[in-house]
Design a protein around this motif. Structure first.
Motif, PDB file in Angstrom:
ATOM      1  N   ILE A 187       0.455  -0.648  -0.066  1.00  0.00           N
ATOM      2  CA  ILE A 187      -0.003  -0.059  -0.077  1.00  0.00           C
ATOM      3  C   ILE A 187       0.868   0.927  -0.132  1.00  0.00           C
ATOM      4  O   ILE A 187       2.372   1.307   0.234  1.00  0.00           O
ATOM      5  N   SER A 188      -0.204   2.646  -0.158  1.00  0.00           N
ATOM      6  CA  SER A 188       1.422   3.439  -0.317  1.00  0.00           C
ATOM      7  C   SER A 188       1.349   4.353   1.306  1.00  0.00           C
ATOM      8  O   SER A 188       2.190   5.137   1.220  1.00  0.00           O
ATOM      9  N   GLY A 189       0.891   3.914   2.399  1.00  0.00           N
ATOM     10  CA  GLY A 189       0.861   4.405   3.177  1.00  0.00           C
ATOM     11  C   GLY A 189       0.133   6.396   3.161  1.00  0.00           C
ATOM     12  O   GLY A 189       0.140   6.923   2.235  1.00  0.00           O
ATOM     13  N   PRO A 190       0.959   6.582   4.569  1.00  0.00           N
ATOM     14  CA  PRO A 190       1.631   7.107   5.316  1.00  0.00           C
ATOM     15  C   PRO A 190       0.857   6.207   6.688  1.00  0.00           C
ATOM     16  O   PRO A 190       0.699   5.901   7.476  1.00  0.00           O
ATOM     17  N   SER A 191      -0.586   6.273   6.619  1.00  0.00           N
ATOM     18  CA  SER A 191      -1.477   5.979   7.285  1.00  0.00           C
ATOM     19  C   SER A 191      -1.641   4.152   7.487  1.00  0.00           C
ATOM     20  O   SER A 191      -1.489   4.011   6.484  1.00  0.00           O
ATOM     21  N   PHE A 192      -1.644   4.556   8.781  1.00  0.00           N
ATOM     22  CA  PHE A 192      -2.100   2.994   9.031  1.00  0.00           C
ATOM     23  C   PHE A 192      -3.439   2.317   8.495  1.00  0.00           C
ATOM     24  O   PHE A 192      -4.297   3.147   8.941  1.00  0.00           O
ATOM     25  N   MET A 193      -3.998   0.964   8.446  1.00  0.00           N
ATOM     26  CA  MET A 193      -5.568   1.213   7.605  1.00  0.00           C
ATOM     27  C   MET A 193      -6.307   0.323   8.609  1.00  0.00           C
ATOM     28  O   MET A 193      -5.508   0.527   9.393  1.00  0.00           O
ATOM     29  N   THR A 194      -7.001   0.986   7.798  1.00  0.00           N
ATOM     30  CA  THR A 194      -8.853   0.906   8.322  1.00  0.00           C
ATOM     31  C   THR A 194      -9.655  -0.226   9.025  1.00  0.00           C
ATOM     32  O   THR A 194      -8.804  -1.336   8.318  1.00  0.00           O
ATOM     33  N   PRO A 195     -10.211  -0.495   9.788  1.00  0.00           N
ATOM     34  CA  PRO A 195     -10.100  -2.045   9.798  1.00  0.00           C
ATOM     35  C   PRO A 195     -11.561  -2.421   8.613  1.00  0.00           C
ATOM     36  O   PRO A 195     -10.682  -3.547   8.334  1.00  0.00           O
ATOM     37  N   ALA A 196     -11.554  -2.258   8.302  1.00  0.00           N
ATOM     38  CA  ALA A 196     -12.909  -2.172   7.018  1.00  0.00           C
ATOM     39  C   ALA A 196     -11.958  -2.205   5.797  1.00  0.00           C
ATOM     40  O   ALA A 196     -11.546  -3.876   4.903  1.00  0.00           O
ATOM     41  N   GLU A 197     -10.438  -1.233   5.480  1.00  0.00           N
ATOM     42  CA  GLU A 197      -9.504  -1.788   4.715  1.00  0.00           C
ATOM     43  C   GLU A 197      -9.504  -3.298   4.874  1.00  0.00           C
ATOM     44  O   GLU A 197      -8.576  -3.904   3.343  1.00  0.00           O
ATOM     45  N   LEU A 198      -8.521  -3.559   5.431  1.00  0.00           N
ATOM     46  CA  LEU A 198      -7.857  -4.603   6.017  1.00  0.00           C
ATOM     47  C   LEU A 198      -8.669  -5.952   6.174  1.00  0.00           C
ATOM     48  O   LEU A 198      -8.069  -7.080   5.898  1.00  0.00           O
ATOM     49  N   ILE A 199      -9.814  -5.714   6.063  1.00  0.00           N
ATOM     50  CA  ILE A 199     -10.474  -7.044   5.873  1.00  0.00           C
ATOM     51  C   ILE A 199     -11.168  -7.217   4.686  1.00  0.00           C
ATOM     52  O   ILE A 199     -11.115  -8.230   3.791  1.00  0.00           O
ATOM     53  N   MET A 200     -11.486  -5.448   4.055  1.00  0.00           N
ATOM     54  CA  MET A 200     -10.932  -6.213   2.552  1.00  0.00           C
ATOM     55  C   MET A 200      -9.530  -6.708   1.353  1.00  0.00           C
ATOM     56  O   MET A 200      -9.771  -7.651   0.811  1.00  0.00           O
ATOM     57  N   LEU A 201      -8.532  -6.810   2.559  1.00  0.00           N
ATOM     58  CA  LEU A 201      -6.921  -7.309   1.236  1.00  0.00           C
ATOM     59  C   LEU A 201      -7.356  -7.922   1.833  1.00  0.00           C
ATOM     60  O   LEU A 201      -6.360  -9.093   0.940  1.00  0.00           O
ATOM     61  N   ARG A 202      -8.038  -8.640   3.720  1.00  0.00           N
ATOM     62  CA  ARG A 202      -8.002 -10.975   3.995  1.00  0.00           C
ATOM     63  C   ARG A 202      -8.601 -10.756   2.647  1.00  0.00           C
ATOM     64  O   ARG A 202      -8.246 -12.317   2.247  1.00  0.00           O
TER      65      ARG A 202
END
Length: 273
Positions: A187-202
């Motif tokens: 990912i580009s960053g620099p912010s860490f990801m949100t819960p919804a974004e992490l679920i999407m990645l999984r």
């Protein structure tokens, strides 16, 4: 000045400082740069002294190029890398990979600190990168193609060498290091990801994520290099169980994992043909 000429100028400068002709390149991520301290007969160059090199701005990245010998192999190691989120272009982020190739490097070992998405992982694990998802929103090959570097449309059917992965698995077994395997999402960053974004990645098939590595691997493939990727899982990024995270926490776990990481990478270098 063209990118090709910039790379040539950087290579010419480095060659005035050392007679080493490296065959293996190492990109050492957050908290993992101390492996370069084990390089024998080193030539150490600050990035700021190398023509057209960017400068590392992230804590945990020393910002030095080290050339010498490690486990009987001639190597060039980056103590710290560059990131798209620092404001550099993708061409600048990947500039050192092109320099490594023109110095003679055929094999690139790329490492990083990452967040674990796979529930079977835990902080401190090392993950062999089998493939990646480029979710940075861009690509380092956008723009005019320099044929001296590689083809306009490079193949990416094997971005991480299967032969090198087999070496890594054998090396890990030999030194008693458990090695996870999986897909790395860049990912580009620099912010860490949100819960919804992490679920999407999984759901997309990612086992880990981070803010580096993918651009460098794309460029390495563009230039015909064999790539081995090893990620250090510094935190768990499970969307449903997400807790606040800081860069200091990431660095702490990377430091704690460092002895295992160094042991593994040195054995891999030893076992490479």
């Amino acid at each position: 000045m063209s990118l090709l000429n910039q790379v040539r100028d950087a290579v010419d400068f480095i060659r005035t400082k050392t007679a080493i002709e490296p065959e293996i390149g190492l990109i050492l991520g957050s908290g993992l740069g101390e492996l370069a301290d084990e390089i024998q007969n080193p030539t150490v160059l600050d990035y700021r002294d190398i023509p057209y090199f960017p400068v590392s701005t992230v804590p945990g990245h020393a910002g030095r190029l080290v050339l010498g010998e490690l486990e009987g192999k001639k190597v060039v190691a980056m103590q710290g890398r560059f990131h798209y989120y620092e404001g550099y272009s993708m061409q600048q982020v990947t500039f050192p990979v092109r320099v490594m190739k023109m110095l003679g490097v055929k094999t690139l070992v790329v490492t990083n600190a990452c967040g674990g998405i796979n529930r079977h992982f835990k902080p401190g694990d090392l993950m062999l990168i089998q493939d990646h998802l480029n979710l940075t929103g861009t690509n380092p090959l956008i723009g005019p193609n320099e044929e001296a570097f590689g083809p306009r449309f490079p193949d990416m059917s094997e971005p991480y060498s299967k032969a090198l992965q087999e070496v890594a698995v054998r090396s890990a077994e030999a030194v008693g290091v458990e090695l996870q395997k999986g897909v790395y999402a860049g990912i580009s960053g620099p912010s860490f990801m949100t819960p919804a974004e992490l679920i999407m990645l999984r759901n997309l098939g990612a086992d880990a994520l981070g803010m580096s590595t993918v651009p460098e691997v794309i460029v390495a493939n563009h230039m015909g290099m064999d790539v081995l990727g090893i990620a250090c899982v510094t935190d768990m990024a499970i969307g449903e169980e997400l807790e606040p995270l800081t860069h200091e926490q990431v660095m702490r776990v990377a430091r704690e994992t460092k002895p295992k990481f160094i042991k593994l990478v040195k054995r891999i270098l030893h076992d490479m043909e």
